[in-house]
Write a protein that holds these residues in place. Structure first.
Motif: not given
Length: 399
Positions: A182-192
């Motif tokens: 099980k994997a949880f992927v998070i991002d900071d809403k930046s283009p990168y």
């Protein structure tokens, strides 16, 4: 960056200060314009700009490539070439609009013949068309958003592989060496951050059960995301973003009792990540990067060791953190053009289309889109409070 290494040439010029005075000093008639036209007088000094966040929250991953570029230029100038080079730093504070205005200043006022940067993908996206219209070549040492190569720009280049290379390489390493269910992927809403997180999500689907979440790049309280992660109870977490948030995010996850292995990309690959998370909480964190961190490779690679020692001597004991080698290699590409007598922006850009040399981090050769031809991705890990190399993502294994 890559296991392929280069000879660190030149003699270190002593006593060159990296200060605001650098941006103000003259250095003689450049003999060129931003449009690439010659003046009557032969140039004695050419100006190259560096655009990136030098004082903001993520400056620690931009100052190393700036210093790497300065080191390459100092070594070049110490050989007493016919045309010397001056590096002019522009502090964007990671703001795309600021970076765009600085690019115009660099072109119109300072008459630069090239730009190293911008450092981040968001600012690169806004600056790219400005440099393209002015016909001023650029080489980014760190912007990895895939779409930057798809705009049809002829004056844009980078010395790192893009997110569509890094994301799958990181995910394939995880699937092989970590084998999460099980994997949880998070991002900071930046283009990168979004680009890298999406690439990882796409690569993991079908191999792991995946959930995801996002938060603003300015967030400091990650409790909403942390609660979602805790409820999902993954055995692996990936964060697409920068160290300024990655460290506190890891700390809040650990404080919540989340024990899943955490991984992030190149934006988090800095010793400040450990400081932000805490040494114990950061232990075991994995990091991917299409870059070669010289000090992490020093034991296995003589050139990385030599560069690390030279860099520390030059910059008061500072380690050559992330993208220091890439800043050095980006500057070297420009210096090779100038050393061959290319003094206009268009001639320099034409030279870059065929440049091919053994860089410090990797072989430097660009595709028609401006991408670096060598697309190796490396895995790093926090061990004992330090960042160490695990190896090439293709065959790296965890001990």
């Amino acid at each position: 960056m890559r296991p392929k290494t280069a000879r660190l040439g030149g003699v270190l010029a002593a006593g060159v200060a990296l200060s605001l005075a650098l941006a103000a000093c003259g250095g003689g008639d450049t003999g060129t314009t931003a449009e690439g036209g010659d003046t009557a007088a032969a140039p004695t000094t050419l100006k190259i700009g560096f655009i990136g966040d030098l004082t903001g929250d993520n400056a620690a991953i931009v100052i190393p490539p700036r210093n790497g570029a300065q080191l390459a230029i100092d070594e070049y100038n110490a050989t007493n070439p016919k045309v010397k080079v001056e590096l002019i730093p522009y502090d964007s504070k990671a703001d795309p609009s600021t970076a765009a205005n600085l690019a115009k200043t660099a072109i119109q006022k300072d008459k630069v013949v090239g730009i190293i940067g911008p450092a981040f993908s968001g600012e690169s996206q806004q600056v790219q068309p400005i440099l393209e219209e002015a016909k001023v070549p650029s080489i980014s040492a760190s912007a990895t958003r895939t779409a930057l190569a798809d705009a049809g720009a002829k004056y844009w280049h980078r010395v790192v592989a893009n997110d569509d290379v890094q994301g799958p390489a990181a995910a394939e390493f995880v699937a092989r060496a970590v084998t999460p269910k099980k994997a949880f992927v998070i991002d900071d809403k930046s283009p990168y951050g979004q680009g890298l997180a999406q690439a990882v999500t796409t690569a993991l689907k079908g191999k792991s059960e995946v959930q995801s979440d996002s938060f603003e790049a300015t967030a400091t309280d990650f409790s909403s995301t942390v609660n979602k992660v805790a409820a999902f109870n993954p055995d692996f977490i990936f964060f697409g973003g920068y160290y300024a948030q990655a460290g506190p995010l890891i700390k809040q996850l650990r404080d919540k009792g989340v024990k899943a292995r955490v991984m992030s990309g190149d934006g988090s690959l800095h010793s400040n990540l450990i400081e932000g998370a805490g040494t114990e909480q950061a232990e075991g964190t994995l990091l991917s990067c299409p870059c070669k961190i010289a000090y992490a490779w020093a034991e296995a690679d003589e050139n990385s060791k030599k560069f690390t020692e030279t860099f520390k001597t030059k910059f008061s004991g500072q380690l050559p953190e992330i993208y220091a080698t890439e800043g050095y290699d980006a500057a070297t590409a420009f210096l090779k053009a100038i050393g061959e007598g290319k003094v206009t922006t268009e001639d320099i850009n034409t030279y870059l289309t065929s440049v091919d040399f053994a860089g410090l981090g990797k072989p430097i050769k660009f595709t028609e889109k401006g991408e670096v031809a060598d697309t190796s991705v490396y895995i790093y890990q926090v061990k004992g409070g330090q960042i160490v190399s695990v190896g090439d993502a293709k065959d790296a294994n965890l001990s």
